[in-house]
Design an enzyme around this catalytic site. Structure first.
Site, short mmCIF file in Angstrom:
data_model
loop_
_atom_site.label_atom_id
_atom_site.label_comp_id
_atom_site.label_asym_id
_atom_site.label_seq_id
_atom_site.Cartn_x
_atom_site.Cartn_y
_atom_site.Cartn_z
N SER A 1 -1.73 9.01 -0.04
CA SER A 1 -0.88 7.85 0.23
C SER A 1 0.60 8.14 -0.03
O SER A 1 0.96 8.66 -1.09
CB SER A 1 -1.35 6.70 -0.69
OG SER A 1 -0.30 5.80 -0.90
N GLY A 2 1.44 7.76 0.93
CA GLY A 2 2.88 7.93 0.74
C GLY A 2 3.39 7.08 -0.41
O GLY A 2 4.18 7.54 -1.25
N LEU A 3 2.90 5.84 -0.46
CA LEU A 3 3.32 4.95 -1.54
C LEU A 3 2.92 5.54 -2.90
O LEU A 3 3.73 5.60 -3.83
CB LEU A 3 2.66 3.57 -1.36
CG LEU A 3 2.79 2.60 -2.53
CD1 LEU A 3 4.25 2.23 -2.78
CD2 LEU A 3 1.96 1.33 -2.31
N ASP B 1 9.03 4.17 -2.00
CA ASP B 1 8.32 4.54 -0.77
C ASP B 1 9.27 4.40 0.42
O ASP B 1 9.01 3.67 1.36
CB ASP B 1 7.09 3.62 -0.62
CG ASP B 1 6.18 4.04 0.51
OD1 ASP B 1 6.30 5.20 0.98
OD2 ASP B 1 5.36 3.21 0.94
N ASP C 1 -0.69 10.58 4.67
CA ASP C 1 0.21 9.55 5.18
C ASP C 1 1.54 10.24 5.47
O ASP C 1 2.33 10.51 4.55
CB ASP C 1 0.35 8.50 4.06
CG ASP C 1 1.33 7.40 4.41
OD1 ASP C 1 1.90 7.45 5.51
OD2 ASP C 1 1.51 6.50 3.57
N ASP D 1 4.06 9.04 6.99
CA ASP D 1 5.11 8.05 7.25
C ASP D 1 5.50 8.07 8.74
O ASP D 1 4.64 7.99 9.58
CB ASP D 1 6.32 8.29 6.33
CG ASP D 1 5.98 7.98 4.87
OD1 ASP D 1 5.00 7.24 4.65
OD2 ASP D 1 6.65 8.49 3.96
N GLU E 1 3.42 6.60 11.62
CA GLU E 1 3.59 5.19 11.97
C GLU E 1 4.79 5.01 12.88
O GLU E 1 5.77 5.76 12.78
CB GLU E 1 3.71 4.34 10.70
CG GLU E 1 4.90 4.67 9.82
CD GLU E 1 4.75 4.13 8.38
OE1 GLU E 1 3.76 4.44 7.72
OE2 GLU E 1 5.64 3.39 7.96
N LYS F 1 11.65 5.33 6.31
CA LYS F 1 10.74 4.18 6.45
C LYS F 1 10.86 3.21 5.27
O LYS F 1 11.44 3.54 4.22
CB LYS F 1 9.28 4.67 6.59
CG LYS F 1 8.73 5.52 5.47
CD LYS F 1 8.31 4.77 4.21
CE LYS F 1 7.29 3.72 4.43
NZ LYS F 1 5.93 4.26 4.38
N ASN G 1 8.16 0.47 3.13
CA ASN G 1 6.75 0.12 3.00
C ASN G 1 6.45 -1.14 3.80
O ASN G 1 7.25 -2.09 3.82
CB ASN G 1 6.40 -0.08 1.51
CG ASN G 1 4.92 -0.31 1.32
OD1 ASN G 1 4.42 -1.42 1.50
ND2 ASN G 1 4.21 0.76 1.01
N SER G 2 5.30 -1.16 4.43
CA SER G 2 4.95 -2.26 5.33
C SER G 2 4.87 -3.62 4.64
O SER G 2 4.94 -4.66 5.30
CB SER G 2 3.60 -1.97 6.00
OG SER G 2 3.66 -0.75 6.68
N ARG H 1 -0.31 5.11 13.84
CA ARG H 1 -0.36 3.83 13.13
C ARG H 1 0.52 2.80 13.83
O ARG H 1 1.72 3.01 13.98
CB ARG H 1 0.08 4.06 11.68
CG ARG H 1 0.36 2.82 10.89
CD ARG H 1 0.37 3.17 9.42
NE ARG H 1 1.12 2.25 8.61
CZ ARG H 1 1.27 2.37 7.30
NH1 ARG H 1 0.71 3.40 6.66
NH2 ARG H 1 1.96 1.51 6.62
N HIS I 1 -2.51 -1.87 11.43
CA HIS I 1 -2.17 -2.37 10.11
C HIS I 1 -1.86 -3.87 10.16
O HIS I 1 -1.29 -4.35 11.14
CB HIS I 1 -0.95 -1.61 9.57
CG HIS I 1 -0.91 -1.54 8.07
ND1 HIS I 1 -1.94 -1.94 7.26
CD2 HIS I 1 0.06 -1.08 7.23
CE1 HIS I 1 -1.62 -1.75 6.00
NE2 HIS I 1 -0.41 -1.23 5.95
C1 SPV Z 1 0.38 4.04 1.85
O1 SPV Z 1 -0.62 4.08 1.13
O2 SPV Z 1 1.44 4.59 1.56
C2 SPV Z 1 0.35 3.30 3.10
C3 SPV Z 1 -0.56 2.20 3.22
O3 SPV Z 1 1.10 3.58 3.98
S1 SPV Z 1 0.33 0.77 2.93
O4 SPV Z 1 0.98 0.88 1.67
O5 SPV Z 1 -0.71 -0.26 2.98
O6 SPV Z 1 1.28 0.59 3.99
MG MG Z 2 2.62 4.78 3.42
#
Ligand code: SPV
Ligand code: MG
Length: 554
Positions: free
Chosen positions: A58-60, A70, A97, A99, A126, A132, A134-135, A170, A201
């Site tokens: 996971s990027g986060l 992130d 991930d 990004d 994505e 980026k 975070n979503s 994504r 997502h």
């Molecule tokens: C991550 O885990 O970094 C993601 C998923 O991209 S989310 O945080 O849900 O966007």
């Molecule tokens: Mg991410």
């Protein structure tokens, strides 16, 4: 692409299929699969240990673990470095991930080449802009132009050096508020551009958007989801909707935050470690997770500290007196404080430099699955004894070597003393044990009488040799001690033992003989068996009483 295995791993199945091919298999299979977040080598190992088939890097979580946001604050090469540790530490596929792909098509193709080189199975990119966000932060995030993003996908696919490498596209249209039609339009475009799967997502608390998307999408390419926000939706609904893969996206990182906070606060408050000791992983678990045992085996193999001794462990018998404990495994594999007894024995040998260890298996042989041992099998274990088991390892019975029962443990100084002792055949005798003779009359004890008793005197270094060895209780009061089941043979000593096994095989006594019978025969033919007296610091496992003592010893 070669599958990357942790150093020392012997996982044959993992080695036979590349990680990318396994990720591809998960995405394309009709069954719903699950991958779990990890953010470094250790958490990757824990995900694999839990039984997951794949890892979400996971990027986060990787950003958070580095203490940054992130927002692409960690550079892509810093992420790559972390991924290399994760891939080295695990044998399951990693979907990273990626990004936005860290820029345009040019950055994506370089990223994909590097990921393939490091044994990463796939990347998710994505359709947003670098850097980026975070979503789950803010609204109306800008999206990439569809054609430009398709160029990133194509560049990635054209540059993968492993045919099975997976690129997951994504779609952020629902997150950015652009609606279902736009999400479907983008998914179709990315699919045509070569994406292997679509991650749709959503940040809604229900899965309506996801199930709606799946219904219209109609399974044209595998669908991946991240139910962080709609976690109350039962997993059954994802199966029914035809989702291919679920990503549990950040829960190990969040668990670590809670646990570390709790522990840090408790230690600061109490100015002591005692309060938290019970709730945190023991250090030995950390050693196990990071493969410390494999290093000990490698040291024994490559440092050659034990003068080239090999070891033969006789571990064919069930250990019937332990009842249900040995229904599924032989007694040598009984758990002693979280680790099989035999593994502890092998570690003691490894630590003294014995890396070449052959185990003679018999009862429930498949349960003896330790790394770093050679196995030979006595398939007639239930109708033969220790001598026949030893004969199964005949090809290894060349000195210098050790023969040990597989159900004993001893302190390392016992072994080091034996390795340093003079003599072609040296057995270890516990002088202290005969006082225990009354404890359990039916115990399996190998009694010995020697050229002289143990004195315990500092000045006592006169040679001691074995004169008689027997296994029934009659005459126990005349014994000088108990043979603990550990013997060292020089080259000449091993030749003598092979000669006895040959003779026994010829005269038909091999099947019914135990190790003491072999020694008795050696004594009868005038061979000198030297005795190393010890007083305790070892244990065997014969019955539940022994097991209880053993659990206290280690
Ligand atoms: C991550 O885990 O970094 C993601 C998923 O991209 S989310 O945080 O849900 O966007
Ligand atoms: Mg991410």
């Amino acid at each position: 692409m070669a599958t990357t295995l942790p150093i020392g791993s012997t996982d044959a199945q993992a080695a036979s299929t590349s990680k990318a091919a396994r990720l591809r298999g998960l995405l394309q299979a009709p069954a719903l699969s699950f991958i779990m977040e990890a953010h470094n080598g250790l958490s990757g190992k824990i995900v694999e240990e839990a039984g997951f088939e794949g890892i979400w890097a996971s990027g986060l979580s990787m950003s958070a673990a580095l203490g940054v946001r992130d927002n692409n604050e960690a550079s892509w090469t810093q992420v790559l470095e972390m991924l290399e540790f994760m891939a080295d530490a695990t044998t399951i596929p990693i979907l990273v991930d990626g990004d936005t792909g860290y820029g345009n098509f040019n950055n994506v193709r370089r990223l994909v080449r590097k990921l393939c080189q490091r044994g990463i199975a796939g990347v998710c990119i994505e359709d947003k802009l670098f850097p980026k966000t975070n979503s789950f932060i803010g609204e109306n995030q800008p999206l990439a132009d569809v054609d430009e993003f398709c160029g990133r996908i194509k560049a990635g696919k054209d540059n993968q050096s492993d045919d099975d490498f997976q690129i997951v596209a994504r779609v952020e249209a629902l997150i950015a508020g652009w609606g279902m039609e736009e999400a479907l339009r983008r998914a179709e475009a990315y699919h045509r551009a070569g994406a292997d799967a679509i991650l749709i997502h959503s940040k809604k608390e229900t899965a309506d958007e996801i199930t709606g998307f799946c219904e219209s999408w109609g399974g044209r390419a595998p669908v991946v989801i991240v139910p962080t926000m709609y976690h109350r939706t039962p997993t059954r609904a994802f199966r029914d909707a035809g989702v291919s893969m679920v990503i549990w996206a950040n829960h190990n990182m969040r668990a670590a935050v809670s646990a570390m906070r709790r522990v840090s606060e408790a230690i600061r408050r109490s100015e002591s470690l005692t309060a938290v000791e019970e709730e945190i992983a023991p250090v030995r678990e950390v050693f196990a997770l990071t493969g410390q045992a494999e290093l000990a085996q490698a040291e024994a193999r490559y440092l050659a500290a034990a003068g080239g001794h090999r070891a033969i462990l006789l571990a064919a018998s069930r250990g019937g007196k332990l009842g249900p404990l040995t229904e599924q495994r032989p007694k040598c594999m009984i758990d002693v404080r979280g680790e099989p007894l035999l593994q502890r024995l092998v570690r003691t040998l490894n630590r003294s430099g014995l890396g070449d260890v052959t185990v003679v298996r018999g009862y429930r042989k498949e349960a003896i699955d330790l790394a770093g041992i050679e196995a030979v099998d006595n398939d007639r274990y239930d109708e033969t004894g220790e001598a026949a088991s030893l004969a199964c390892a005949y090809d290894c019975l060349y000195g210098p070597c050790l023969i040990s029962y597989g159900d004993i443990l001893f302190r390392r100084h016992v072994l080091d003393g034996l390795l340093a002792a003079d003599g072609d055949i040296v057995t270890v005798v516990d002088a202290r044990r005969r006082v225990d003779a009354s404890r359990a009359p039916d115990r399996a004890v190998d009694w010995v009488r020697c050229s002289r008793p143990f004195t315990g005197s500092y000045l006592d270094d006169e040679r001691v040799t074995l004169e008689a060895i027997w296994s029934d209780a009659a005459g126990a009061e005349t014994a000088h001690g108990e043979f603990i089941g550990l013997t060292r043979l020089s080259e000449a000593g091993a030749a003598l033992v092979r000669g006895v096994l040959d003779a026994m095989s010829k005269d038909g006594t091999l099947d019914g003989a135990d190790l003491p019978d072999v020694f008795a025969r050696l004594v009868a033919q005038g061979a000198a068996i030297d005795v190393l007296y010890i007083t305790g610091h070892w244990l065997d496992v014969d019955d539940a009483f022994d097991l209880a003592s053993l659990r206290n010893l280690v």
